[in-house]
Design an enzyme around this catalytic site. Structure first.
Site, PDB file in Angstrom:
ATOM      1  CB  ALA A   1      -0.905   0.008   1.238  1.00 45.39           C
ATOM      2  CE  LYS A   2       4.602   2.901  -2.921  1.00 47.26           C
ATOM      3  NZ  LYS A   2       6.003   2.988  -2.496  1.00 47.26           N
TER       4      LYS A   2
END
Length: 324
Positions: free
Chosen positions: A15-16
């Site tokens: 994820a970011k």
């Protein structure tokens, strides 16, 4: 990140997350408070066995140290964050990992194209954490790096730039500007230099439908995430330009983040030679898998890399079974 981790066979997801702020102009203490507050807000979902933060654009060892320190109650321990300073359980080789990975894949792409690195020319757009190290590694391998750029401008030298001397100049002055042993050009002009290898290693969306017809490189290796728009890539594919996708090319950082996590969980740290050898093995193995798939299926490298990654995730999901 999920596909990138799958491609490199790492037991991570992906994820970011980020803070929507321009840190330039913030006082150092204010900037640190901002990062620490972000870490505390994310703490309920982060930790060594849940979600493990790592540095990306705009962050480095200092930010990761603040994040680890700010939320010790949630996932305490050296494995809760990667990209940390060595003094806080970081890994040797982490800072240079993305650059080394980009350079190693670029050299493999030249090999696939039947080109000797000593006969090849390259341009690197972006002279920060990724581009600078990649340019140094390419120069060490004998590639003639004829053009580089940072946010303030570009440089070119037909006989090749002295990348080591240029790096020292940047350390002294903070920019490429003023380096006497090269001609000044515009930053975007580096993207259209007549070279064998182009590494866009700055920001996303720099090669678009507006400038793609002027791009002359035979091979493009994505050091940054998403530097080529989909329309531009279609045009490049029709011209026979090989594009090594970010999914593969800039995965060195997450590979060594995984190495850092492994070392932290074991309480045993490797030396830099071990780290770099293991990184090279992972990069070469993933490259060979993708290149073989591309040839076997008659597809481009991005399609091949994505197919390998998605198939691995799908296989893992199927293997877990269903409750019905």
């Amino acid at each position: 990140m999920t596909w990138k981790c799958a491609l490199f066979d790492l037991p991570f997801g992906g994820a970011k997350g980020a803070i929507a702020v321009d840190p330039i102009g913030l006082e150092p203490a204010e900037y640190e408070r901002l990062v620490r507050r972000y870490a505390r807000a994310m703490a309920p979902i982060t930790g060594a066995d849940t979600d493990i933060p790592a540095p990306d654009v705009g962050s480095g060892a200092a930010e990761m140290a603040w994040m680890m320190d700010a939320a010790p109650a949630h996932g305490a321990g050296w494995g809760a964050v990667t990209g940390k300073p060595l003094a806080l359980g970081g890994s040797q080789g982490r800072a240079a990992a993305t650059s080394l990975g980009v350079a190693s894949v670029a050299l493999l792409a030249l090999e696939r194209a039947g080109m000797d690195p000593r006969d090849a020319t390259a341009a690197v757009h972006g002279f920060g954490k990724v581009g600078r190290g990649a340019a140094l590694e390419l120069a060490r391998a004998g590639v003639r790096v004829v053009a580089v750029a940072d946010v303030r401008g570009g440089l070119r030298a037909d006989d090749g730039l002295d990348i080591a001397a240029l790096a020292q100049h940047v350390d002294r002055t903070g920019s490429l500007i003023g380096f006497a042993e090269a001609d000044a050009i515009g930053s975007v002009d580096v993207l259209t230099e007549p070279v064998d290898l182009l590494i866009p290693a700055a920001v996303e969306g720099v090669i678009t439908h507006e400038n793609v017809d002027r791009v002359k490189a035979r091979i493009i290796v994505e050091g940054a995430n998403g530097p080529i728009t989909s329309a531009a890539e279609t045009a490049l594919r029709h011209r026979g330009v090989d594009v090594v996708p970010d999914l593969l090319a800039n995965g060195g950082g997450v590979v060594v983040s995984y190495f850092e996590w492994v070392q932290a969980r074991q309480g045993w740290w490797w030396d830099v030679v071990d780290v770099e050898e293991r990184l090279a093995q992972r990069m070469r193995a993933s490259w060979q898998l993708v290149a073989h798939r591309a040839t076997a299926d008659g597809v481009d490298l991005r399609t091949a890399a994505t197919a390998v990654a998605v198939e691995r995730v799908a296989a893992a999901v199927r293997a877990r079974g269903s409750e019905g």
